[in-house]
Scaffold this motif. Structure first.
Motif, mmCIF file in Angstrom:
data_model
loop_
_atom_site.group_PDB
_atom_site.id
_atom_site.type_symbol
_atom_site.label_atom_id
_atom_site.label_comp_id
_atom_site.label_asym_id
_atom_site.label_seq_id
_atom_site.Cartn_x
_atom_site.Cartn_y
_atom_site.Cartn_z
ATOM 1 N N LYS A 1 8.545 25.357 0.355
ATOM 2 C CA LYS A 1 9.585 24.488 -0.194
ATOM 3 C C LYS A 1 10.542 24.153 0.947
ATOM 4 C CE LYS A 1 8.672 25.039 -4.671
ATOM 5 N NZ LYS A 1 8.211 24.035 -5.542
ATOM 6 N N LYS A 2 10.890 22.886 1.097
ATOM 7 C CA LYS A 2 11.817 22.467 2.136
ATOM 8 C C LYS A 2 13.073 21.945 1.462
ATOM 9 C CE LYS A 2 12.084 19.833 6.379
ATOM 10 N NZ LYS A 2 11.378 18.924 7.277
ATOM 11 N N VAL A 3 14.209 22.532 1.805
ATOM 12 C CA VAL A 3 15.490 22.143 1.235
ATOM 13 C C VAL A 3 16.401 21.720 2.379
ATOM 14 C CG1 VAL A 3 17.454 22.898 -0.150
ATOM 15 C CG2 VAL A 3 15.183 23.819 -0.625
ATOM 16 N N ALA A 4 16.860 20.471 2.333
ATOM 17 C CA ALA A 4 17.744 19.948 3.376
ATOM 18 C C ALA A 4 19.149 20.501 3.189
ATOM 19 C CB ALA A 4 17.753 18.436 3.338
ATOM 20 N N ASP A 5 19.802 20.834 4.303
ATOM 21 C CA ASP A 5 21.185 21.291 4.276
ATOM 22 C C ASP A 5 22.088 20.142 4.728
ATOM 23 O OD1 ASP A 5 23.330 23.208 4.027
ATOM 24 O OD2 ASP A 5 23.364 23.260 6.203
ATOM 25 N N ARG A 6 22.132 19.881 6.032
ATOM 26 C CA ARG A 6 22.910 18.774 6.582
ATOM 27 C C ARG A 6 22.621 18.643 8.072
ATOM 28 N NH1 ARG A 6 28.730 21.836 6.597
ATOM 29 N NH2 ARG A 6 28.427 22.854 8.594
ATOM 30 N N ASP A 7 22.891 17.463 8.613
ATOM 31 C CA ASP A 7 22.791 17.209 10.052
ATOM 32 C C ASP A 7 21.459 17.648 10.657
ATOM 33 O OD1 ASP A 7 25.413 16.198 9.990
ATOM 34 O OD2 ASP A 7 26.252 18.206 10.284
ATOM 35 N N GLY A 8 20.361 17.428 9.939
ATOM 36 C CA GLY A 8 19.038 17.761 10.453
ATOM 37 C C GLY A 8 18.587 19.179 10.179
ATOM 38 N N SER B 1 17.346 22.213 7.856
ATOM 39 C CA SER B 1 16.649 22.451 6.591
ATOM 40 C C SER B 1 16.267 23.915 6.490
ATOM 41 C CB SER B 1 15.365 21.613 6.504
ATOM 42 O OG SER B 1 15.661 20.247 6.504
ATOM 43 N N VAL B 2 15.962 24.324 5.277
ATOM 44 C CA VAL B 2 15.491 25.678 5.013
ATOM 45 C C VAL B 2 14.065 25.573 4.500
ATOM 46 C CG1 VAL B 2 15.837 27.740 3.625
ATOM 47 C CG2 VAL B 2 17.803 26.470 4.450
ATOM 48 N N LEU B 3 13.159 26.349 5.097
ATOM 49 C CA LEU B 3 11.784 26.432 4.612
ATOM 50 C C LEU B 3 11.633 27.765 3.886
ATOM 51 C CD1 LEU B 3 9.424 25.178 7.451
ATOM 52 C CD2 LEU B 3 10.031 24.045 5.334
ATOM 53 N N TRP B 4 11.233 27.684 2.630
ATOM 54 C CA TRP B 4 11.048 28.872 1.805
ATOM 55 C C TRP B 4 9.569 28.988 1.506
ATOM 56 C CZ3 TRP B 4 12.476 29.081 -4.032
ATOM 57 C CH2 TRP B 4 12.205 30.348 -4.535
ATOM 58 N N ARG B 5 8.925 29.981 2.084
ATOM 59 C CA ARG B 5 7.487 30.173 1.911
ATOM 60 C C ARG B 5 7.195 31.030 0.686
ATOM 61 N NH1 ARG B 5 8.635 29.543 7.128
ATOM 62 N NH2 ARG B 5 7.232 28.305 8.404
ATOM 63 N N SER B 6 5.970 30.956 0.200
ATOM 64 C CA SER B 6 5.580 31.700 -1.004
ATOM 65 C C SER B 6 5.659 33.209 -0.798
ATOM 66 C CB SER B 6 4.178 31.302 -1.444
ATOM 67 O OG SER B 6 3.241 31.592 -0.434
ATOM 68 N N THR B 7 5.671 33.653 0.449
ATOM 69 C CA THR B 7 5.802 35.083 0.739
ATOM 70 C C THR B 7 7.239 35.566 0.578
ATOM 71 O OG1 THR B 7 6.180 34.641 3.079
ATOM 72 C CG2 THR B 7 3.901 35.012 2.389
ATOM 73 N N GLY B 8 8.184 34.613 0.442
ATOM 74 C CA GLY B 8 9.592 34.960 0.354
ATOM 75 C C GLY B 8 10.321 34.787 1.671
ATOM 76 N N ARG B 9 9.598 34.497 2.736
ATOM 77 C CA ARG B 9 10.202 34.315 4.055
ATOM 78 C C ARG B 9 11.003 33.006 4.076
ATOM 79 N NH1 ARG B 9 7.790 35.334 9.884
ATOM 80 N NH2 ARG B 9 9.189 34.001 11.070
ATOM 81 N N ILE B 10 12.218 33.073 4.602
ATOM 82 C CA ILE B 10 13.108 31.924 4.672
ATOM 83 C C ILE B 10 13.421 31.641 6.131
ATOM 84 C CG2 ILE B 10 15.372 31.033 4.029
ATOM 85 C CD1 ILE B 10 15.246 32.986 1.631
ATOM 86 N N SER B 11 13.096 30.424 6.586
ATOM 87 C CA SER B 11 13.324 30.016 7.968
ATOM 88 C C SER B 11 14.270 28.824 8.016
ATOM 89 C CB SER B 11 12.012 29.608 8.639
ATOM 90 O OG SER B 11 11.086 30.660 8.618
ATOM 91 N N PHE B 12 15.115 28.797 9.041
ATOM 92 C CA PHE B 12 15.992 27.662 9.272
ATOM 93 C C PHE B 12 15.349 26.765 10.326
ATOM 94 C CE2 PHE B 12 18.808 31.071 7.872
ATOM 95 C CZ PHE B 12 19.431 30.449 6.802
ATOM 96 N N VAL B 13 15.185 25.488 9.998
ATOM 97 C CA VAL B 13 14.491 24.546 10.867
ATOM 98 C C VAL B 13 15.414 23.359 11.154
ATOM 99 C CG1 VAL B 13 12.481 23.043 11.090
ATOM 100 C CG2 VAL B 13 12.270 25.221 9.912
ATOM 101 N N TYR B 14 15.489 22.968 12.425
ATOM 102 C CA TYR B 14 16.271 21.801 12.836
ATOM 103 C C TYR B 14 15.312 20.685 13.198
ATOM 104 C CZ TYR B 14 19.426 18.834 15.483
ATOM 105 O OH TYR B 14 20.148 17.763 15.948
ATOM 106 N N ARG B 15 15.501 19.510 12.606
ATOM 107 C CA ARG B 15 14.637 18.356 12.859
ATOM 108 C C ARG B 15 15.408 17.347 13.695
ATOM 109 N NH1 ARG B 15 10.050 15.803 9.983
ATOM 110 N NH2 ARG B 15 10.077 13.621 10.563
ATOM 111 N N TYR B 16 14.741 16.846 14.746
ATOM 112 C CA TYR B 16 15.365 15.855 15.617
ATOM 113 C C TYR B 16 14.302 14.898 16.133
ATOM 114 C CZ TYR B 16 13.460 18.681 19.416
ATOM 115 O OH TYR B 16 12.616 19.357 20.258
ATOM 116 N N ARG B 17 14.737 13.879 16.840
ATOM 117 C CA ARG B 17 13.811 12.909 17.429
ATOM 118 C C ARG B 17 13.954 12.947 18.946
ATOM 119 N NH1 ARG B 17 11.095 9.225 14.565
ATOM 120 N NH2 ARG B 17 11.507 9.161 12.358
ATOM 121 N N PHE B 18 12.807 12.860 19.622
ATOM 122 C CA PHE B 18 12.783 12.763 21.075
ATOM 123 C C PHE B 18 11.750 11.712 21.430
ATOM 124 C CE2 PHE B 18 11.260 13.948 25.299
ATOM 125 C CZ PHE B 18 12.462 13.945 25.989
ATOM 126 N N ALA B 19 12.174 10.709 22.173
ATOM 127 C CA ALA B 19 11.307 9.584 22.548
ATOM 128 C C ALA B 19 10.703 8.931 21.297
ATOM 129 C CB ALA B 19 10.220 10.038 23.516
#
Length: 68
Positions: free
Chosen positions: A11-18, A20-38
């Motif tokens: 599950k991907k839940v957006a927070d702000r300014d790029g 997001s939180v990825l919530w996996r079925s195992t219960g693991r929660i990761s913070f991911v930053y999305r950006y653009r390059f070239a």
């Protein structure tokens, strides 16, 4: 800690300014930053929430995202 869900895709839940939180079925929660390059979208994992000193909190993830 949050219990896992039954979906195979994380599950991907957006927070702000790029940030997001990825919530996996195992219960693991990761913070991911999305950006653009070239013009290409890229993701970088800022850390994992573990509910103890080894992981990062939402506040810490927001600060890291601002630095990016």
């Amino acid at each position: 800690m949050l219990k896992g869900h039954n979906d195979k895709q994380p599950k991907k839940v957006a927070d702000r300014d790029g940030l997001s939180v990825l919530w996996r079925s195992t219960g693991r929660i990761s913070f991911v930053y999305r950006y653009r390059f070239a013009g290409k979208p890229l993701n970088v994992t800022l850390g994992v929430y573990t509910n103890n000193y080894a992981g990062i909190t939402l506040g810490e993830a927001r600060r890291k995202a601002e630095q990016c």
